[in-house]
Write a protein that holds these residues in place. Sequence first.
Motif, short mmCIF file in Angstrom:
data_model
loop_
_atom_site.label_atom_id
_atom_site.label_comp_id
_atom_site.label_asym_id
_atom_site.label_seq_id
_atom_site.Cartn_x
_atom_site.Cartn_y
_atom_site.Cartn_z
N GLU A 168 0.86 -1.18 0.00
CA GLU A 168 0.00 0.00 0.00
C GLU A 168 0.90 1.24 0.00
O GLU A 168 2.09 1.16 0.31
CB GLU A 168 -0.90 0.02 1.25
N SER A 169 0.34 2.38 -0.31
CA SER A 169 1.13 3.62 -0.23
C SER A 169 1.35 3.97 1.24
O SER A 169 0.52 3.62 2.10
CB SER A 169 0.40 4.76 -0.93
N GLU A 171 0.90 6.74 2.62
CA GLU A 171 -0.22 7.58 3.04
C GLU A 171 -1.41 6.73 3.45
O GLU A 171 -2.07 6.99 4.45
CB GLU A 171 -0.63 8.54 1.90
N ARG A 172 -1.69 5.70 2.65
CA ARG A 172 -2.81 4.81 2.96
C ARG A 172 -2.55 4.06 4.26
O ARG A 172 -3.46 3.90 5.09
CB ARG A 172 -3.01 3.82 1.81
N THR A 173 -1.31 3.61 4.47
CA THR A 173 -0.98 2.89 5.70
C THR A 173 -1.13 3.80 6.91
O THR A 173 -1.69 3.39 7.94
CB THR A 173 0.45 2.35 5.63
N ARG A 174 -0.64 5.04 6.81
CA ARG A 174 -0.80 5.99 7.92
C ARG A 174 -2.28 6.23 8.22
O ARG A 174 -2.68 6.33 9.38
CB ARG A 174 -0.12 7.32 7.57
N GLU A 175 -3.08 6.31 7.16
CA GLU A 175 -4.52 6.55 7.34
C GLU A 175 -5.17 5.38 8.08
O GLU A 175 -5.99 5.59 8.98
CB GLU A 175 -5.16 6.70 5.95
N LEU A 176 -4.81 4.15 7.72
CA LEU A 176 -5.38 2.97 8.37
C LEU A 176 -4.98 2.90 9.84
O LEU A 176 -5.77 2.52 10.70
CB LEU A 176 -4.94 1.70 7.65
N PHE A 193 6.95 1.56 11.93
CA PHE A 193 6.25 0.47 11.26
C PHE A 193 6.45 0.55 9.76
O PHE A 193 6.67 -0.48 9.09
CB PHE A 193 4.77 0.50 11.61
N LEU A 194 6.39 1.76 9.20
CA LEU A 194 6.61 1.93 7.77
C LEU A 194 8.01 1.47 7.36
O LEU A 194 8.19 0.87 6.30
CB LEU A 194 6.39 3.39 7.37
N GLU A 195 8.99 1.74 8.20
CA GLU A 195 10.35 1.27 7.92
C GLU A 195 10.39 -0.26 7.93
O GLU A 195 11.03 -0.88 7.07
CB GLU A 195 11.33 1.82 8.96
N ARG A 196 9.71 -0.85 8.89
CA ARG A 196 9.72 -2.31 9.00
C ARG A 196 9.08 -2.96 7.78
O ARG A 196 9.62 -3.93 7.23
CB ARG A 196 8.98 -2.73 10.27
#
Length: 273
Positions: A168-169, A171-176, A193-196
Amino acid sequence: MTASQDTEDDMPRGEQERTADNRGASVIVNVIDVLRCFTVERQLVGVTEIAAEVGLHKSSVSRILATLVQERVVERDEPTRKFRLGLGLIAIAGPLLANLNVRQAAYPPLKHLAEKTQETAVLNIWDGNESVSVEQIPSPRPVKHTSAMGSRYDTGLSATVQLFLAYESPERTRELIASGNIQLPEQLGAEQFLERISVARTQGYAVNYGETSTEEVGVAAPVFDHRGDLVACVLIAAPFYRITPKILEELIDSCVKTAQKISLRMGYAHQPA
């Protein structure tokens, strides 16, 4: 004519339509809430139990159940006078399952994976904010980790959720995460988490080594279709106590190779080195 009818008749037509739409949407939500009361652990449920759980009057629940019985979506268990899910649901879900080509393509490799590793092999798909299991070959061992077909996962550190979000992008992950649809432990921030998950995407697999449950290990690898789109994840689920670091490496290798085999069966041409 009742006061409520007088009030609705006085409304402009557009407002009347919106009121009717809202009422219809509310009924649908109530029906879905009733159906969600049936689980693998609790297959028989009574009107009183459902009413207490969904916050509706027993008469409302009875009317909903009567309609669902008529459509064979639920059926009454005469000895207990309780209800269970009916065969009508299969007719509803059948076209969806039949269209899941990845499920058909995955079965032989999944079966081989379970036999080779002696652990449970699972296929999960992504519905936009949850990972959903659609196929499972249980481990032949007495002690194993299994889940009901259709089980849904929204925990960020679940191996399959990590991989699906990796595609996912950001931005989408942050939104979720911000909306609470994806659950993270307090000590793990969104950026960490995004880094992982970025690492998981690069290496081609994700691991949940007792992080969502101290009793379970999960290893997941991505499945791609002929367009190169991520369409599913292969998961190996195993009890934590028997998975040493060395065995974990072996499971990762087997999981990745199985996902690659399924991808080939789906028409995916490119395979990483």
